[in-house]
Write a protein that holds these residues in place. Structure first.
Motif, PDB file in Angstrom:
ATOM      1  N   GLY A 173      20.624  22.452  38.179  1.00  0.00           N
ATOM      2  CA  GLY A 173      19.557  22.472  39.138  1.00  0.00           C
ATOM      3  C   GLY A 173      18.360  21.296  38.818  1.00  0.00           C
ATOM      4  N   THR A 174      17.231  21.613  39.378  1.00  0.00           N
ATOM      5  CA  THR A 174      16.397  20.740  39.390  1.00  0.00           C
ATOM      6  C   THR A 174      15.068  21.557  38.814  1.00  0.00           C
ATOM      7  N   ALA A 175      13.986  20.425  38.182  1.00  0.00           N
ATOM      8  CA  ALA A 175      12.696  21.283  37.661  1.00  0.00           C
ATOM      9  C   ALA A 175      12.007  21.683  38.813  1.00  0.00           C
ATOM     10  N   ALA A 176      11.459  23.007  38.528  1.00  0.00           N
ATOM     11  CA  ALA A 176      10.737  23.546  39.769  1.00  0.00           C
ATOM     12  C   ALA A 176       9.177  23.374  39.211  1.00  0.00           C
ATOM     13  N   PRO A 177       8.416  22.968  40.296  1.00  0.00           N
ATOM     14  CA  PRO A 177       6.984  22.798  40.200  1.00  0.00           C
ATOM     15  C   PRO A 177       6.282  24.023  39.804  1.00  0.00           C
ATOM     16  N   ARG A 178       5.154  23.683  39.176  1.00  0.00           N
ATOM     17  CA  ARG A 178       4.214  25.043  38.721  1.00  0.00           C
ATOM     18  C   ARG A 178       3.005  24.943  39.893  1.00  0.00           C
ATOM     19  N   TRP A 179       2.717  26.251  40.260  1.00  0.00           N
ATOM     20  CA  TRP A 179       1.909  26.467  41.189  1.00  0.00           C
ATOM     21  C   TRP A 179       0.521  26.956  40.702  1.00  0.00           C
ATOM     22  N   TYR A 180      -0.487  26.299  41.453  1.00  0.00           N
ATOM     23  CA  TYR A 180      -1.984  26.809  41.268  1.00  0.00           C
ATOM     24  C   TYR A 180      -2.588  27.185  42.294  1.00  0.00           C
ATOM     25  N   VAL A 222      -5.266  26.532  28.152  1.00  0.00           N
ATOM     26  CA  VAL A 222      -3.683  26.216  28.285  1.00  0.00           C
ATOM     27  C   VAL A 222      -2.979  27.232  27.371  1.00  0.00           C
ATOM     28  N   ASP A 223      -1.693  27.402  27.481  1.00  0.00           N
ATOM     29  CA  ASP A 223      -0.842  28.217  26.500  1.00  0.00           C
ATOM     30  C   ASP A 223      -0.405  27.363  25.193  1.00  0.00           C
ATOM     31  N   LEU A 224       0.455  27.944  24.349  1.00  0.00           N
ATOM     32  CA  LEU A 224       0.733  27.580  23.111  1.00  0.00           C
ATOM     33  C   LEU A 224       1.662  26.287  23.390  1.00  0.00           C
ATOM     34  N   HIS A 225       2.085  26.066  24.660  1.00  0.00           N
ATOM     35  CA  HIS A 225       3.109  24.934  24.895  1.00  0.00           C
ATOM     36  C   HIS A 225       2.242  23.973  25.699  1.00  0.00           C
ATOM     37  N   GLY A 226       1.106  24.168  25.778  1.00  0.00           N
ATOM     38  CA  GLY A 226      -0.024  23.017  26.549  1.00  0.00           C
ATOM     39  C   GLY A 226       0.183  22.983  27.891  1.00  0.00           C
ATOM     40  N   ILE A 227       0.755  24.175  28.688  1.00  0.00           N
ATOM     41  CA  ILE A 227       0.814  24.457  30.095  1.00  0.00           C
ATOM     42  C   ILE A 227      -0.481  25.039  30.422  1.00  0.00           C
ATOM     43  N   LEU A 228      -1.011  24.284  31.302  1.00  0.00           N
ATOM     44  CA  LEU A 228      -2.373  24.601  31.833  1.00  0.00           C
ATOM     45  C   LEU A 228      -2.240  26.055  32.649  1.00  0.00           C
ATOM     46  N   ARG A 229      -3.141  26.753  32.153  1.00  0.00           N
ATOM     47  CA  ARG A 229      -3.434  28.563  32.594  1.00  0.00           C
ATOM     48  C   ARG A 229      -4.692  28.250  33.794  1.00  0.00           C
ATOM     49  N   ARG A 230      -5.663  27.691  33.240  1.00  0.00           N
ATOM     50  CA  ARG A 230      -7.102  27.739  34.005  1.00  0.00           C
ATOM     51  C   ARG A 230      -7.625  26.479  33.960  1.00  0.00           C
ATOM     52  N   ARG A 231      -8.512  26.067  35.193  1.00  0.00           N
ATOM     53  CA  ARG A 231      -9.251  24.909  34.729  1.00  0.00           C
ATOM     54  C   ARG A 231     -10.597  25.245  35.589  1.00  0.00           C
ATOM     55  N   SER A 232     -11.747  25.006  34.891  1.00  0.00           N
ATOM     56  CA  SER A 232     -12.966  25.134  35.776  1.00  0.00           C
ATOM     57  C   SER A 232     -13.662  23.903  35.816  1.00  0.00           C
ATOM     58  N   SER A 233     -14.081  23.425  36.762  1.00  0.00           N
ATOM     59  CA  SER A 233     -14.680  22.035  37.320  1.00  0.00           C
ATOM     60  C   SER A 233     -16.277  22.151  37.434  1.00  0.00           C
ATOM     61  N   ASP A 234     -16.755  21.048  37.514  1.00  0.00           N
ATOM     62  CA  ASP A 234     -18.240  21.096  37.513  1.00  0.00           C
ATOM     63  C   ASP A 234     -18.717  21.338  38.976  1.00  0.00           C
ATOM     64  N   ASP A 235     -17.884  21.262  39.917  1.00  0.00           N
ATOM     65  CA  ASP A 235     -18.557  21.699  41.325  1.00  0.00           C
ATOM     66  C   ASP A 235     -18.101  23.203  41.790  1.00  0.00           C
ATOM     67  N   SER A 253     -15.343  24.885  41.461  1.00  0.00           N
ATOM     68  CA  SER A 253     -13.847  25.429  41.748  1.00  0.00           C
ATOM     69  C   SER A 253     -13.069  25.711  40.461  1.00  0.00           C
ATOM     70  N   VAL A 254     -12.077  26.450  40.753  1.00  0.00           N
ATOM     71  CA  VAL A 254     -11.360  27.125  39.819  1.00  0.00           C
ATOM     72  C   VAL A 254      -9.799  26.756  40.068  1.00  0.00           C
ATOM     73  N   ILE A 255      -9.235  26.290  39.049  1.00  0.00           N
ATOM     74  CA  ILE A 255      -7.613  26.080  39.302  1.00  0.00           C
ATOM     75  C   ILE A 255      -7.095  26.944  38.347  1.00  0.00           C
ATOM     76  N   GLU A 256      -6.282  27.907  39.010  1.00  0.00           N
ATOM     77  CA  GLU A 256      -5.629  29.114  38.255  1.00  0.00           C
ATOM     78  C   GLU A 256      -3.876  28.973  38.441  1.00  0.00           C
ATOM     79  N   ALA A 257      -3.312  29.293  37.250  1.00  0.00           N
ATOM     80  CA  ALA A 257      -1.789  29.256  37.449  1.00  0.00           C
ATOM     81  C   ALA A 257      -1.612  30.648  38.247  1.00  0.00           C
ATOM     82  N   THR A 258      -0.458  30.251  39.227  1.00  0.00           N
ATOM     83  CA  THR A 258      -0.009  31.569  40.147  1.00  0.00           C
ATOM     84  C   THR A 258       1.585  31.216  40.238  1.00  0.00           C
ATOM     85  N   THR A 259       2.044  31.882  41.245  1.00  0.00           N
ATOM     86  CA  THR A 259       3.261  31.491  41.713  1.00  0.00           C
ATOM     87  C   THR A 259       3.432  31.270  43.128  1.00  0.00           C
ATOM     88  N   GLY A 260       4.336  30.533  43.760  1.00  0.00           N
ATOM     89  CA  GLY A 260       4.599  30.355  45.061  1.00  0.00           C
ATOM     90  C   GLY A 260       4.377  31.400  45.878  1.00  0.00           C
TER      91      GLY A 260
END
Length: 270
Positions: free
Chosen positions: A23-30, A233-246, A248-255
């Protein structure tokens, strides 16, 4: 400089997303959202990101594979980011952005394209950013970064920066930096030179990494004047959550979860 000097092909491959057999690598959703004055979460948009082993030619969606040159067939790290942003709360106008960021495995060259299209009813307006860093060659021993902005109406004159002798972080690396630093034993500060798309210049960037129980945090200032953006981020460095100065929040989810949420709120899913 110490971190970057250790980023050979083997180390960079640790940033790749897993590829299932056949297969091919699946994108991570946020999910991207912001809390309003009452504490209610309002959808801002969503993002997908995937890091793969790919030829340079895939970084330019306007070039068919049969047209690729020898250079375009060279392999490297490709990070693909897709973002949909709601311009209005109902989603009648949206902005779609696709960025493809490529760097050769030896870190000697890079190329990226960012295409942004704003859609409203039957109208669409598109602009493109093109970034190129060529390898040193005879007559030009110092690498130069060129970035051009192109709209449908006119072309853009590229801006150029000779790169510093050490500490330069490519666009592809910047997007997966949390996957490359490794889990820190103690708080660590990093300083890089990196192109900043918000200010349109080659800037000094600061990243502070702080260990945690189930991963770590990275606080990033994209320029010396910018407020810090906090990433968990988790132990593998994968982003779980990002908080920006504006706000807004980016949070890991599924499609699937994101689709259900947008359908429930009556937002466009096509």
């Amino acid at each position: 400089a110490h971190l970057l000097e250790g980023l050979d092909e083997e180390a960079l491959r640790h940033a790749l997303d897993p590829v299932p057999a056949g297969g091919t690598a699946a994108p991570r959703w946020y999910r991207i959202f912001r809390a309003d004055g009452t504490g209610q979460e309002q959808e801002v948009g969503y993002m997908t990101i995937v890091a793969i082993d790919a030829a340079q030619g895939l970084a330019n969606p306007d070039r068919a594979e049969r047209q690729w040159t020898k250079e375009e067939r060279e392999k490297g790290l490709l990070v693909r980011v897709q973002v949909r942003t709601l311009v209005d709360a109902e989603g009648k106008t949206v902005t779609d952005t696709e960025g493809r960021y490529w760097m050769r495995w030896d870190r000697g060259r890079e190329l990226w394209t960012v295409r942004t299209t704003t859609r409203s009813a039957r109208t669409a307006k598109t602009s493109t950013q093109l970034g190129i860093r060529t390898a040193p060659r005879s007559g030009s021993p110092r690498p130069v970064l060129e970035v051009a902005e192109v709209s449908a109406a006119e072309g853009g004159e590229p801006r150029r920066w000779p790169l510093p002798p050490a500490g330069y972080l490519s666009q592809a690396e910047s997007l997966v930096l949390t996957r490359l630093v490794g889990h820190p034993a103690a708080a660590t500060d990093y300083g890089f030179y990196c192109y900043d798309s918000r200010t349109g210049r080659l800037a000094q960037r600061i990243d502070r990494v702080v260990p945690g129980k189930d991963g770590f945090m990275m606080m990033t200032q994209s320029t010396l004047e910018s407020p810090a953006v906090d990433q968990t981020v988790d132990l593998h460095g994968i982003l779980r959550r990002r908080s920006s100065d504006d706000g807004s929040v980016i949070e890991a989810t599924t499609g699937e979860a994101l689709l259900a949420l947008w359908q429930r709120k009556g937002l466009p899913t096509q």
